[in-house]
Design an enzyme around this catalytic site. Structure first.
Site, PDB file in Angstrom:
ATOM      1  N   HIS A 174      43.052  43.620  40.639  1.00  0.00           N
ATOM      2  CA  HIS A 174      42.292  43.796  39.396  1.00  0.00           C
ATOM      3  C   HIS A 174      42.376  45.252  38.926  1.00  0.00           C
ATOM      4  O   HIS A 174      42.586  45.528  37.748  1.00  0.00           O
ATOM      5  CB  HIS A 174      40.821  43.426  39.607  1.00  0.00           C
ATOM      6  CG  HIS A 174      40.509  41.987  39.370  1.00  0.00           C
ATOM      7  ND1 HIS A 174      40.904  41.311  38.238  1.00  0.00           N
ATOM      8  CD2 HIS A 174      39.795  41.087  40.113  1.00  0.00           C
ATOM      9  CE1 HIS A 174      40.470  40.057  38.302  1.00  0.00           C
ATOM     10  NE2 HIS A 174      39.800  39.904  39.427  1.00  0.00           N
TER      11      HIS A 174
ATOM     12  N   GLU B 228      42.257  36.288  36.258  1.00  0.00           N
ATOM     13  CA  GLU B 228      41.970  35.844  37.625  1.00  0.00           C
ATOM     14  C   GLU B 228      43.226  35.274  38.281  1.00  0.00           C
ATOM     15  O   GLU B 228      43.469  35.508  39.470  1.00  0.00           O
ATOM     16  CB  GLU B 228      40.855  34.797  37.627  1.00  0.00           C
ATOM     17  CG  GLU B 228      39.472  35.365  37.404  1.00  0.00           C
ATOM     18  CD  GLU B 228      39.088  36.404  38.435  1.00  0.00           C
ATOM     19  OE1 GLU B 228      39.327  36.175  39.653  1.00  0.00           O
ATOM     20  OE2 GLU B 228      38.573  37.451  38.047  1.00  0.00           O
TER      21      GLU B 228
ATOM     22  N   HIS C 236      42.989  40.843  46.169  1.00  0.00           N
ATOM     23  CA  HIS C 236      42.642  40.333  44.835  1.00  0.00           C
ATOM     24  C   HIS C 236      41.921  41.402  44.026  1.00  0.00           C
ATOM     25  O   HIS C 236      42.257  41.640  42.852  1.00  0.00           O
ATOM     26  CB  HIS C 236      41.760  39.097  45.011  1.00  0.00           C
ATOM     27  CG  HIS C 236      41.191  38.549  43.742  1.00  0.00           C
ATOM     28  ND1 HIS C 236      41.727  37.462  43.086  1.00  0.00           N
ATOM     29  CD2 HIS C 236      40.104  38.928  42.996  1.00  0.00           C
ATOM     30  CE1 HIS C 236      41.018  37.205  41.999  1.00  0.00           C
ATOM     31  NE2 HIS C 236      40.021  38.085  41.932  1.00  0.00           N
ATOM     32  N   GLU C 237      40.949  42.070  44.637  1.00  0.00           N
ATOM     33  CA  GLU C 237      40.177  43.085  43.916  1.00  0.00           C
ATOM     34  C   GLU C 237      41.022  44.327  43.619  1.00  0.00           C
ATOM     35  O   GLU C 237      40.929  44.903  42.528  1.00  0.00           O
ATOM     36  CB  GLU C 237      38.920  43.460  44.710  1.00  0.00           C
ATOM     37  CG  GLU C 237      37.968  42.310  44.966  1.00  0.00           C
ATOM     38  CD  GLU C 237      37.529  41.583  43.708  1.00  0.00           C
ATOM     39  OE1 GLU C 237      37.541  42.199  42.629  1.00  0.00           O
ATOM     40  OE2 GLU C 237      37.187  40.393  43.798  1.00  0.00           O
TER      41      GLU C 237
END
EC number: 3.4.24.-
Length: 307
Positions: A148, A225, A144-145
């Site tokens: 980003h 997100e 997830h990071e």
């Protein structure tokens, strides 16, 4: 949660007010009319984007200072080796430069990514995450990071905030001049100059327009997100990403991340009604459902990442 939102808004509004004061000083010193037209728009853009871009360039340094994050230069144990290698593998798969990997001391399950570009980023995880999550769940959080970073979310948010700040500064002063002219009885703008009430009006408009700007910025934040969750599912597997979000939902609480980087953490707050408009993250239940409803990623399936 509401206290954190209030502090976030107060910080952003204080910046806008400070910029307004600086612009007023420049107007008084150099005699340049900055209360309308192209001159005001240029100055508003310079100051509106200036703060956002400076914050972006300093984001890694300020995040390390604010959280006390320790960058892993040489892994001290097997867990740190796994962290570094997992981020390296995911960064290669996402086509970005290897981010710095760090650990910070905090009890909650959380992680964040920040940095000035896709190839100059930082991915940090809390000690609470390392203690409470399985390797599969932690892998999804890292995905997830990394997503980003790959999506350029830090740069995008800085540009969005710069645009919003520019229009807040510009519109507050244009509208303030119109209202001040109306109250002074000089609607054609030929009165001697801004009155005391003009600065009061602009101060109030900065806060009102700044609040609406924050709502828009948080809408963008919530949207990214969902994209990062989808990216984490592609890099680690959808079932792992769902399991990670479910674990976050079970342990959701107050975040210890500083205000300036809370929007880049994986764990969001809980709110209802109008407060939801000021949240940087969608509710975890909505994020989990979005992943369950998403079609299979055929590329991930071919690469052996089971969805």
């Amino acid at each position: 949660m509401f206290k954190r939102i209030t502090l976030f808004l107060a910080t952003n509004l204080a910046v806008l007010v400070l910029l307004g004061i600086v612009m007023s000083v420049l107007q008084g010193v150099f005699g340049v009319r900055l209360d309308g037209g192209a001159g005001l728009l240029v100055f508003a853009a310079v100051f509106g984007f200036g703060g956002s871009l400076i914050s972006l360039m300093m984001s890694k340094w300020s995040a390390k200072m604010a959280t006390g994050a320790r960058v892993i230069e040489q892994p001290r144990n097997e867990a740190e080796r796994w962290l570094v290698e997992t981020v390296r593998r995911q960064a290669d798969a996402a086509g970005i430069g290897m981010p710095e990997v760090a650990v910070y001391d905090a009890p909650e399950i959380n992680a964040f990514a920040t940095g000035a570009s896709r190839n100059n980023a930082l991915v940090a995880v809390s000690t609470g995450l390392l203690r409470s999550m399985s390797r599969d769940e932690a892998e999804a959080v890292l995905g997830h990071e990394v997503s980003h970073v790959a999506n350029g979310d830090m740069v995008t948010m800085a540009l969005v905030q710069g645009v919003l700040n520019t229009f807040v500064i510009f519109l507050a002063r244009v509208v303030g001049r119109v209202i001040d002219g109306f109250l002074s009885g000089s609607r054609d703008g030929e009165h001697a100059g801004p009155s005391f009430f003009y600065y009061v009006i602009v101060f109030v408009l900065d806060m009102v327009f700044g609040l609406f700007a924050s709502m828009i910025a948080m809408w963008f934040s919530r949207h990214r997100e969902f994209r990062a969750d989808a990216g984490g599912a592609r890099l680690a597997g959808r079932h792992k990403m769902i399991a990670a979000l479910e674990r976050l939902a079970q342990n959701q609480g107050q975040s210890t991340l500083p205000n300036q980087i809370q929007a880049f953490g994986i764990s969001g707050a809980v709110a209802h009604g109008m407060r939801r408009l000021l949240l940087s993250h969608p509710p975890l239940a909505e994020r989990i459902q979005a992943l369950r409803d998403a079609p299979l990623d055929e590329h991930a399936v071919r690469q052996g990442v089971v969805s």
